[in-house]
Design an enzyme around this catalytic site. Structure first.
Site, PDB file in Angstrom:
ATOM      1  N   ASP A 166       0.822  -1.214   0.000  1.00 11.10           N
ATOM      2  CA  ASP A 166       0.000   0.000   0.000  1.00 11.10           C
ATOM      3  C   ASP A 166       0.854   1.261   0.000  1.00 11.10           C
ATOM      4  OD1 ASP A 166      -2.206  -1.605   0.007  1.00 11.10           O
ATOM      5  OD2 ASP A 166      -2.720  -1.276   2.123  1.00 11.10           O
ATOM      6  N   ALA A 167       1.953   1.237   0.738  1.00 14.93           N
ATOM      7  CA  ALA A 167       2.813   2.425   0.838  1.00 14.93           C
ATOM      8  C   ALA A 167       3.397   2.790  -0.525  1.00 14.93           C
ATOM      9  CB  ALA A 167       3.931   2.186   1.853  1.00 14.93           C
ATOM     10  N   GLU A 168       3.779   1.773  -1.307  1.00 15.11           N
ATOM     11  CA  GLU A 168       4.329   2.030  -2.638  1.00 15.11           C
ATOM     12  C   GLU A 168       3.244   2.562  -3.572  1.00 15.11           C
ATOM     13  OE1 GLU A 168       7.449   2.062  -5.532  1.00 15.11           O
ATOM     14  OE2 GLU A 168       7.367   2.021  -3.342  1.00 15.11           O
ATOM     15  N   TYR A 169       2.028   2.013  -3.442  1.00 12.79           N
ATOM     16  CA  TYR A 169       0.907   2.513  -4.246  1.00 12.79           C
ATOM     17  C   TYR A 169       0.640   3.985  -3.908  1.00 12.79           C
ATOM     18  CZ  TYR A 169      -3.814   2.960  -6.169  1.00 12.79           C
ATOM     19  OH  TYR A 169      -4.915   3.393  -6.874  1.00 12.79           O
ATOM     20  N   ASP A 170       0.630   4.314  -2.629  1.00  9.68           N
ATOM     21  CA  ASP A 170       0.390   5.692  -2.204  1.00  9.68           C
ATOM     22  C   ASP A 170       1.461   6.626  -2.755  1.00  9.68           C
ATOM     23  OD1 ASP A 170      -1.828   4.841  -0.824  1.00  9.68           O
ATOM     24  OD2 ASP A 170      -0.830   4.794   1.128  1.00  9.68           O
ATOM     25  N   SER A 199     -35.687  -6.503 -17.853  1.00 12.27           N
ATOM     26  CA  SER A 199     -35.658  -7.394 -16.689  1.00 12.27           C
ATOM     27  C   SER A 199     -35.653  -8.838 -17.174  1.00 12.27           C
ATOM     28  CB  SER A 199     -36.864  -7.142 -15.793  1.00 12.27           C
ATOM     29  OG  SER A 199     -38.063  -7.338 -16.511  1.00 12.27           O
ATOM     30  N   ILE A 200     -35.324  -9.765 -16.284  1.00 13.01           N
ATOM     31  CA  ILE A 200     -35.327 -11.176 -16.640  1.00 13.01           C
ATOM     32  C   ILE A 200     -36.530 -11.852 -15.999  1.00 13.01           C
ATOM     33  CG2 ILE A 200     -32.833 -11.294 -16.940  1.00 13.01           C
ATOM     34  CD1 ILE A 200     -32.619 -12.529 -14.200  1.00 13.01           C
ATOM     35  N   GLU A 236     -24.983 -18.392 -14.827  1.00 12.49           N
ATOM     36  CA  GLU A 236     -24.196 -17.485 -13.975  1.00 12.49           C
ATOM     37  C   GLU A 236     -25.003 -17.115 -12.736  1.00 12.49           C
ATOM     38  OE1 GLU A 236     -23.668 -13.682 -16.248  1.00 12.49           O
ATOM     39  OE2 GLU A 236     -24.959 -14.715 -17.684  1.00 12.49           O
ATOM     40  N   LYS A 277     -27.018 -14.477 -10.083  1.00 12.54           N
ATOM     41  CA  LYS A 277     -27.855 -13.268 -10.062  1.00 12.54           C
ATOM     42  C   LYS A 277     -27.453 -12.470  -8.825  1.00 12.54           C
ATOM     43  CE  LYS A 277     -32.593 -11.594 -10.512  1.00 12.54           C
ATOM     44  NZ  LYS A 277     -32.537 -10.586  -9.437  1.00 12.54           N
TER      45      LYS A 277
END
Length: 313
Positions: A44-48, A93-94, A130, A132
């Site tokens: 996280d520190a590197e991302y910041d 809608s389904i 899939e 819903k």
């Protein structure tokens, strides 16, 4: 390119723009890994540090700021109301089935075969199965790969524009990956994971604020906040499940391939999906998901069956 190198007074406009673009691309790559693939690539520190470097460049050189910059996810003034958006292709809608036994899959298949005028001698229908999701349906419009509009389903014909709030959902890319079509509308569901919901309610209670009844209400209420700053503080997630307007882009021939294409553009698509043959395949998928349901990290309303071939749909 050293993304953290100091900008000298002689740095050209082209060099500034290139540095900003490289930082945006790097941050987007890490966002995709963290929020879509659930596989963080840096601490996280590197991302910041990357984020602050981009902020500093854009503050010093506003001309290089772009709509797809991650620094623009949170911002904008509170709205007085949401503008109406007419869907170019309705968000239909389904049909809901109440028979949750295996017999329900066979009745469904029989009705589909009748609509397609298939006899008992014809081959089984190939279906895409899939989940819903229990959240809020959203349509995302990308033009030249950049997110330009997000709208709720509304009545299916007309929804509400909620672009500022949807931009705060980090699982939703502000720019598509790869060679994106000129126009592409992605249909999907904004939802809240159960663990995120519990943490949000704990924070709300600690602050003496209203808690939410369930994850769906929390997700829907967050997207319909007139203040984007409030939405930005809510832990929202997203799954894509289909297409709206595609302009001149020709989608693949099957629904399963459509989902694969959507995933290749950098949007999250749920892994719990399958292509099955005939009603027995549908019933087996339903049983598998029934056994998994309590362990899923998010709420579902059930499963969805779709004829896989778009031409037959």
């Amino acid at each position: 390119m050293d993304l953290f190198a100091d900008m000298s007074p002689g740095t050209t406009e082209g060099e500034v723009s290139a540095r900003a673009a490289a930082l945006r691309e790097e941050i987007a790559r890490h966002d995709h890994a963290y929020y879509v693939l659930d596989a963080p690539t840096i601490p996280d520190a590197e991302y910041d540090r990357l984020f602050r470097a981009l902020q500093a460049i854009e503050q010093a050189h506003p001309e290089v700021r772009s709509a797809d910059s991650p620094t623009q996810r949170v911002g904008g003034k509170p709205l007085a109301q949401f503008p109406a958006v007419r869907h170019r292709i309705p968000m239909l809608s389904i049909r809901t089935e109440t028979d949750t036994e295996a017999s329900g899959a066979f009745v469904f298949d029989s009705r589909v075969r009748g609509a397609l005028k298939l006899s008992d001698e014809d081959a089984p229908i190939e279906y895409a199965a899939e989940l819903k999701f229990d959240g809020l349906a959203i349509s995302l419009r990308y033009e030249d790969g950049v997110l330009v509009q997000a709208a709720t389903r509304g009545d299916g014909e007309t929804g509400e524009e909620v672009t500022s709030n949807v931009r705060t959902v980090k699982a939703i890319p502000l720019r598509l990956r790869g060679e994106a079509p000129a126009v592409l509308e992605i249909r999907g569901e904004v939802y809240m994971r159960r663990d995120d919901f519990e943490r949000l309610n704990a924070r709300q209670a600690e602050a003496g604020e209203k808690t939410f009844v369930n994850p769906r209400n929390a997700a829907a209420g967050s997207i319909r906040q007139l203040d984007p700053g409030i939405a930005a503080r809510r832990p929202l997630s997203f799954f894509a499940y289909g297409l709206g307007d595609t302009g001149e882009w020709r989608p693949p021939a099957t629904h399963a391939e459509v989902l694969d294409a959507i995933a290749s553009f950098g949007l999250p698509v749920c892994a719990h999906r399958a292509v099955v043959q005939g009603p027995q395949g549908l019933a087996e998928f339903h049983a598998r998901i029934g056994a998994l349901r309590a362990t899923l990290p998010f709420d579902i309303d059930g499963v969805v069956y779709k004829v896989n071939a778009l031409a037959l749909q």
